[in-house]
Motif scaffolding. Sequence first.
Motif, PDB file in Angstrom:
ATOM      1  N   ALA A  89     -36.730   4.652  41.675  1.00 51.14           N
ATOM      2  CA  ALA A  89     -36.510   3.276  41.230  1.00 51.14           C
ATOM      3  C   ALA A  89     -36.534   3.150  39.733  1.00 51.14           C
TER       4      ALA A  89
ATOM      5  N   ASP B   1     -35.477  -9.589  43.192  1.00 51.37           N
ATOM      6  CA  ASP B   1     -35.752  -8.370  42.430  1.00 51.37           C
ATOM      7  C   ASP B   1     -35.482  -7.127  43.276  1.00 51.37           C
ATOM      8  N   SER B   2     -35.826  -7.184  44.561  1.00 48.89           N
ATOM      9  CA  SER B   2     -35.543  -6.056  45.449  1.00 48.89           C
ATOM     10  C   SER B   2     -34.049  -5.828  45.587  1.00 48.89           C
TER      11      SER B   2
ATOM     12  N   ARG C 251     -32.781  -4.123  42.435  1.00 48.27           N
ATOM     13  CA  ARG C 251     -33.110  -2.703  42.415  1.00 48.27           C
ATOM     14  C   ARG C 251     -32.183  -1.907  43.333  1.00 48.27           C
ATOM     15  N   LYS C 252     -31.879  -2.463  44.494  1.00 47.73           N
ATOM     16  CA  LYS C 252     -30.987  -1.773  45.434  1.00 47.73           C
ATOM     17  C   LYS C 252     -29.577  -1.643  44.854  1.00 47.73           C
TER      18      LYS C 252
ATOM     19  N   ARG D 143     -28.764  -1.442  41.656  1.00 53.21           N
ATOM     20  CA  ARG D 143     -28.761  -0.412  40.619  1.00 53.21           C
ATOM     21  C   ARG D 143     -28.864   0.992  41.220  1.00 53.21           C
ATOM     22  N   LYS D 144     -29.565   1.095  42.334  1.00 51.85           N
ATOM     23  CA  LYS D 144     -29.701   2.399  42.985  1.00 51.85           C
ATOM     24  C   LYS D 144     -28.392   2.831  43.632  1.00 51.85           C
TER      25      LYS D 144
ATOM     26  N   GLY E 108     -38.953  -2.740  36.978  1.00 56.19           N
ATOM     27  CA  GLY E 108     -38.100  -3.826  36.507  1.00 56.19           C
ATOM     28  C   GLY E 108     -37.081  -3.399  35.481  1.00 56.19           C
TER      29      GLY E 108
ATOM     30  N   GLY F  53     -34.313  -0.060  33.905  1.00 59.78           N
ATOM     31  CA  GLY F  53     -33.087   0.618  34.309  1.00 59.78           C
ATOM     32  C   GLY F  53     -31.878  -0.071  33.715  1.00 59.78           C
TER      33      GLY F  53
ATOM     34  N   GLU G  50     -29.456  -2.695  33.520  1.00 59.38           N
ATOM     35  CA  GLU G  50     -29.421  -4.038  34.078  1.00 59.38           C
ATOM     36  C   GLU G  50     -28.188  -4.826  33.695  1.00 59.38           C
TER      37      GLU G  50
ATOM     38  N   ALA H 125     -33.471  -7.372  34.171  1.00 62.64           N
ATOM     39  CA  ALA H 125     -33.597  -6.419  35.274  1.00 62.64           C
ATOM     40  C   ALA H 125     -34.429  -6.961  36.422  1.00 62.64           C
ATOM     41  N   ALA H 126     -35.418  -7.820  36.126  1.00 61.62           N
ATOM     42  CA  ALA H 126     -36.302  -8.346  37.164  1.00 61.62           C
ATOM     43  C   ALA H 126     -36.827  -9.699  36.721  1.00 61.62           C
TER      44      ALA H 126
END
Length: 388
Positions: free
Chosen positions: A376, A275-276, A279-280, A282-283, A380, A382, A384, A163-164
């Motif tokens: 969020a 990593d950002s 996250r975007k 997955r969002k 890290g 969620g 993935e 995830a991160a």
Amino acid sequence: MSDGSGSDDEFWNTIGEDVDQDSHEIIALSPGRSVRGRKRTAAQAGLSSDAEEVSANPSTHGSLTPATPSPAPRQGVNNRNLAAVARRFATQKKLRTEQARELEEFTTDTLTVQNIKLYGRLMALENRIEKIVVSQPPFEITKHLEENLTLYSNAVFYSSKLAAYKGSVALNHEITKRMRWGIPPGLEHNAAEWKKIKRKVQDIITQIRGAAKKEIKDSVSAADHLEHWDIFCLTEKLLRKNTRCKVTTPVMARVALWRNVFLKHQGENFWDKIDSRLRKLRKDCDTQEKLTRAFKRILKKDQDDHRERSDYRHLVDEDAISDVQLRVDEDIAAASRLMTSATNADDEEAVEVDDEAQDGETPGGCSARPSRRSSAGPAGGGEEHDGL
């Protein structure tokens, strides 16, 4: 007949002596039960004349019957048996002479004394173990341990389910605790010694990140994009050293994401930007299917922007996943489920607080503050899975 009568007397006298010697065993006869043979007198049986009268005329004394005590074991016989068992056990376990003697004496102690001795022995053993642990030489990372740390750190880093990338160190520590690789038991509870392993894992991951970034930079160093490395070639070079990972479509999609971010952000915060971006994604992609399509678009864009080999597809075996990579992917999925469960538990608790504070005050009389839920999810964490 005199000879026979004398033999009977000797027999009953012997029985009476046995009864006198062992007072714990009393043979009681129920009413109506008879004994074949000559009756014993009260003097022979060691009974009083009153007892003899009761035995001769039971009807004159109503329904009075002698009480029947529970037979107790012969103490002397039991002690001898236990001592014999202790000697046999001492011989089987090859105890020293003084130890065998102590074990035999232990059989004659009361239960309380035995418990005291056992507890004292445990405390003495604990003291000896502590001395052994203190006297051990300082822990050093062996070559075997370093090789396994490197192997699994690469497997974690190149997993398509991570995830991160800046939060993978803690996962490596958990895998290390479970796999051990020759690490002494309980070392993780020694902060000073465990710090050596944490520092080694951090160094390995830093080297992996640096090597990956260098390969990405070299892949686009040519001025003509037709001279760039294709995505299969780049992924193969990344997985070639210190890893058992195989080139698969999900891994190539991850590498394509790295290269896409590198072309925009080549500074020290390169992995933070990745990593950002994760996250975007997955969002924005609220389902697994959408996330899979998003990574497919990233991979397709990389193939359009850089030279593409037309013959690499037959080299990709989607089912060729190593045992190491499979175990690491399972660990990552388990860690993600744990973080999701923790987040859901926190959310449920926040909902309960909101329900209690719906009138604007908590039960204690304080003003209730509205709960804030981060979109969020866990740090890290969620969903993935790339699912390609």
